[in-house]
Each structure stands twice: as structure tokens, then as C-alpha cells.
Design an enzyme around this catalytic site. Structure first.
Site, PDB file in Angstrom:
ATOM      1  NE  ARG A 126      -4.524 -15.603 -23.136  1.00  0.00           N
ATOM      2  CZ  ARG A 126      -4.844 -14.968 -24.284  1.00  0.00           C
ATOM      3  NH1 ARG A 126      -5.834 -14.099 -24.312  1.00  0.00           N
ATOM      4  NH2 ARG A 126      -4.167 -15.209 -25.381  1.00  0.00           N
ATOM      5  CE1 TYR A 140      -3.410 -14.238   2.917  1.00  0.00           C
ATOM      6  CE2 TYR A 140      -2.935 -13.167   0.830  1.00  0.00           C
ATOM      7  CZ  TYR A 140      -2.835 -14.262   1.663  1.00  0.00           C
ATOM      8  OH  TYR A 140      -2.149 -15.365   1.254  1.00  0.00           O
ATOM      9  CE  LYS A 155      -6.265 -19.092   1.735  1.00  0.00           C
ATOM     10  NZ  LYS A 155      -6.227 -17.638   1.872  1.00  0.00           N
TER      11      LYS A 155
HETATM   12  C1  LIG Z   1      -5.464 -16.601   1.149  1.00  0.00           C
HETATM   13  C2  LIG Z   1      -6.067 -15.263   0.999  1.00  0.00           C
HETATM   14  C3  LIG Z   1      -5.855 -14.488  -0.140  1.00  0.00           C
HETATM   15  C4  LIG Z   1      -4.934 -14.943  -1.270  1.00  0.00           C
HETATM   16  O1  LIG Z   1      -5.438 -16.036  -1.935  1.00  0.00           O
HETATM   17  P1  LIG Z   1      -4.525 -17.129  -2.689  1.00  0.00           P
HETATM   18  O2  LIG Z   1      -5.537 -18.058  -3.228  1.00  0.00           O
HETATM   19  O3  LIG Z   1      -3.597 -17.704  -1.674  1.00  0.00           O
HETATM   20  O4  LIG Z   1      -3.779 -16.375  -3.749  1.00  0.00           O
HETATM   21  C5  LIG Z   1      -6.487 -13.268  -0.231  1.00  0.00           C
HETATM   22  N1  LIG Z   1      -7.272 -12.801   0.763  1.00  0.00           N
HETATM   23  C6  LIG Z   1      -7.477 -13.513   1.892  1.00  0.00           C
HETATM   24  C7  LIG Z   1      -8.353 -12.943   2.957  1.00  0.00           C
HETATM   25  C8  LIG Z   1      -6.894 -14.745   2.051  1.00  0.00           C
HETATM   26  O5  LIG Z   1      -7.103 -15.448   3.174  1.00  0.00           O
END
Ligand SMILES: *Cc1c(COP(=O)(O)O)cnc(C)c1O
Length: 398
Positions: free
Chosen positions: A45, A97, A194
Site C-alpha cells: 500500500r 466531469y 482513458k
Molecule cells: C473518466 C474521467 C474521470 C474519472 O475517472 P475513472 O477512472 O472513471 O474513475 C475523471 N475525469 C475525467 C475528465 C474523466 O473523463
């Protein structure tokens, strides 16, 4: 060194074994030479060798000094909010978001942390809303799903003159396009789910900073709250980042072609893409997104209805109907019914997310094939609008 070389060589060969691919250190604990005497790793951790490679990598790619990896983008966001105290305020971009909106308004509001929103694409709105309580200015640029652009350099100056930190969620650009720390931001956040991981196969979050005192605080929060990224997911994210430069170039190349094509389509009302000259802050995007304009394109239909957009998203073949973005496969999404469903219709429309707004995440396929896929879908939509919709007066046309 150029970015594509930097990426590859920021991923070290394993010192212990010479392994060229980062080993997955799937261990919870580490043998110590004497109590408290070890090689920097005592418990996973706190620190894990695979995760550390990823953390050092994001720091380097963002021009920072320290990086931190979390179990999701939202876990990274949660760690950033934990720097605040009760009574503090956050001034944020109004297109934030949805998950970030939810954690502030439904979780941290209970702890006395308040968030207010403004259209940060106009610097004057930021300046007018600063006050001594505002500890963070929080940007996303480009935003989701309307691709709003805010000027990081100018907003950093305004935030700093107010004694506030500038936080940039750099998920939509990725470090291949834009480096907020170099433009004056204090903290960069990524949903590595992403573009960074890039293959729609992992949920991960990253933070990068360039300041030792902030890094100490994040190290403490990360270890204390414990939302760390697993060794395997760290490895997948590193593996994804290896090809980021290639993918980012292709995403942007496809997206600009698709945006230009959409501008010629009879059914399309507006096209949102920072790479188009018609985009409100195209100049700002050109100045700060030195690596390209990104892979997300949004558009609205002249037939501005939930039904028409909903139909369209079911007519494409290569663009798969799914939430998320930034992967190699092209995706299509209808925010009004998917990512932004929880926002009341009126507020959603005020935020520029009209009923027919459709978001495309352009993948790395061939641009001509992607455009053909859209052409076929528009052809079918044409038929449906002419036959079903106009004949059926029950379908509301807003
Ligand atoms: C998807 C996204 C998040 C959240 O991320 P996760 O990995 O789904 O928890 C935060 N900010 C933006 C701009 C995103 O597209």
C-alpha cells in the site's frame, strides 16, 4: 529528447533482473534486513516497485517531480480534495466531469467543502469569482462533452495571485498533447482509464506534481486512505503508455478529419472540436495543446431530439455505443441518456449539452472507414427521419 523517445526510455529496464518489460511485483510485503531497514519497499500500500515505475513515468511525462497512482481517476480526485479543510471552496469549470461533480456535491459538501462553477473559457469569470475562501481553481480542458477550452497559463496567474492552487484534470488531452504543470498548474490529474492506458482494459488514476511539499502530502494521503493501483493494473497502464505517442497522433488525425466531414453533413447543426477554426477558443487550444487537438468530437443534430440522437447512436457499426473514451476502438455516446443522465434536463441544456448532442471518441482505425461508417449511419437516419419521425406526430421534435 522528443516525447516519443522520452516515453520509451522513461520506462526503465528492471535493475534486479534486466527484464525489459517491467515485472509485476505481485507481493503485499517485503523482507527486511533489520526492523525498519529495507530497500525502500516494506508494504505494497505504501510503495510497490511496479506502481513506482508508473508513478515516476507520469511525473516525467507531465514535467513534474513526483507521481502517484490510484485505483481510479476518481480515487485520484478524492486524494486531491483531501488536501482541503472544512470551509474551503473550489472554483471549477462548469462542464466538469459528472463523477467529480458528484463527489463534491454529494460527499464533500457534507464535510463543509463547497464547489462553485463558472464558464472558465472566459478568464474574466474566473477573476470575478475568486475570493479568500477559494483554495483551488479546478479545470478540465478540453471539457467533456462540449470540448470547451480554458487558458491554463492565464488562469494559473489569476489563481496564484489569489493564493489558490490550479488543478488540471488532463484526461482529455493526455501528456502527449498538453502539459499543464509547464503552463503553471500545480497539480495534474488523469483518469488513466482513458488515453494513458488507452485500450479500454483498466480503471486507473494518476496525479503529478512539481513541488516537494505537495508530494509529501499526497504520499501521506495515498498511504493513509489506501486507494492505490494494483501491481497488475499498474503494469497494464505502463504497457498502454508505451504507445501513447503513436496513438495520440492517430486519434487527433482521425478526429480532425471526422470533425471536418461532420461540418459538411446536412443533418448536423453544430460540430465541437478544438481543432476547428470555428471553435471559440481555437487559438488558446493551438497555444497550449502543442501535441494536437485530441480524439473527441461532439456534434448536435438539426433534428434536436433525444429520439433522433438515440437512433443515430444505434446506426453506426464501427463506432460502438459505450461510455468512456480514449481507447483504440471508436466509441459513440449519447450524453443526455448516458454520461450526463443524472443532470436535470434544464441544467444539462444550459451547459450546452442539448438533447441531440452526440460524442464520438475517435479510435485508431482508418479515418476513411470511420467516415464511411458515419455516412452510412446518416443515410439510415435520413430514411428514418423521413419515414418514421415526420409521419408520427407523437414523436416530440424539440
Ligand atoms: C473518466 C474521467 C474521470 C474519472 O475517472 P475513472 O477512472 O472513471 O474513475 C475523471 N475525469 C475525467 C475528465 C474523466 O473523463
Amino acid at each position: 529528447m522528443h516525447f516519443e523517445t522520452q516515453i520509451i526510455h522513461a520506462i526503465p529496464v528492471d535493475k534486479l533482473t534486466g527484464a525489459v518489460s517491467t515485472p509485476i511485483y505481485q507481493t503485499s510485503t517485503f523482507q527486511q534486513q533489520a526492523p525498519g531497514v529495507h530497500n525502500g519497499f516494506d508494504y505494497s500500500r505504501t510503495n510497490n516497485p511496479t506502481r513506482k515505475v508508473l508513478e515516476d513515468l507520469i511525473a516525467e511525462l507531465e514535467g513534474g517531480t513526483h507521481g502517484f497512482a490510484f485505483a481510479s481517476g476518481l480515487a485520484a480526485i478524492d486524494a486531491v480534495i483531501k488536501l482541503l479543510c472544512s470551509g474551503d471552496e473550489v472554483l471549477a469549470v462548469d462542464n466538469i466531469y459528472g463523477g467529480t461533480f458528484r463527489i463534491f456535491t454529494q460527499i464533500y459538501s457534507k464535510f463543509g467543502i463547497n464547489i462553485k462553477f463558472t464558464d472558465t473559457s472566459e478568464i474574466i469569470n474566473v477573476v470575478d469569482n475568486l475570493s479568500p475562501q477559494v483554495k483551488f481553481v479546478w479545470l478540465e480542458t478540453p471539457t467533456n462533452p462540449t470540448l470547451k477550452i480554458s487558458d491554463i497559463t492565464e488562469i494559473a496567474k489569476a489563481a496564484h495571485s489569489n493564493g489558490s492552487l490550479l488543478i488540471v484534470d488532463n484526461t482529455f488531452a493526455s501528456p502527449a498533447l498538453q502539459n499543464p504543470l509547464n503552463l503553471g498548474a500545480d497539480i495534474v490529474i488523469h483518469s488513466a482509464t482513458k488515453y494513458l492506458a488507452g485500450h479500454s482494459d483498466v480503471i486507473a488514476g494518476l496525479i503529478a506534481v512539481k513541488n516537494h511539499a505537495l508530494a509529501e502530502k499526497f504520499k501521506f494521503i495515498q498511504n493513509s486512505s489506501g486507494g492505490v493501483l494494483s501491481p497488475f493494473d499498474s503494469w497494464l497502464t505502463i504497457r498502454g503508455i508505451e504507445t501513447l505517442a503513436l496513438r495520440a497522433a492517430k486519434h487527433s488525425e482521425n478526429a480532425i478529419k471526422i470533425a471536418q466531414y461532420l461540418q459538411t453533413v446536412e443533418h448536423v447543426q453544430n460540430v465541437f472540436y478544438p481543432g476547428l477554426k470555428s471553435h471559440k477558443n481555437h487559438d488558446v487550444a493551438s497555444k497550449q495543446q502543442i501535441g494536437g487537438y485530441g480524439g473527441v468530437v461532439s456534434f448536435t443534430l438539426k433534428h434536436d431530439s433525444i429520439e433522433a440522437a438515440s437512433k443515430f447512436t444505434q446506426l453506426t457499426g464501427l463506432f460502438k455505443l459505450a461510455e468512456s473514451l480514449g481507447g483504440v476502438k471508436s466509441l459513440i455516446c449519447h450524453p443526455a441518456q448516458m454520461t450526463h443522465k443524472s443532470i436535470p434536463a434544464q441544467s444539462r441544456i444550459e451547459a450546452g449539452i442539448s438533447d441531440s448532442l452526440i460524442r464520438l471518441s475517435c479510435g485508431i482505425e482508418n479515418a476513411e472507414d470511420l467516415i464511411n461508417d458515419l455516412k452510412i449511419a446518416f443515410g439510415r437516419l435520413d430514411f428514418i427521419l423521413a419515414n418514421e419521425f415526420s409521419a408520427d406526430s407523437k414523436v416530440s421534435v424539440k
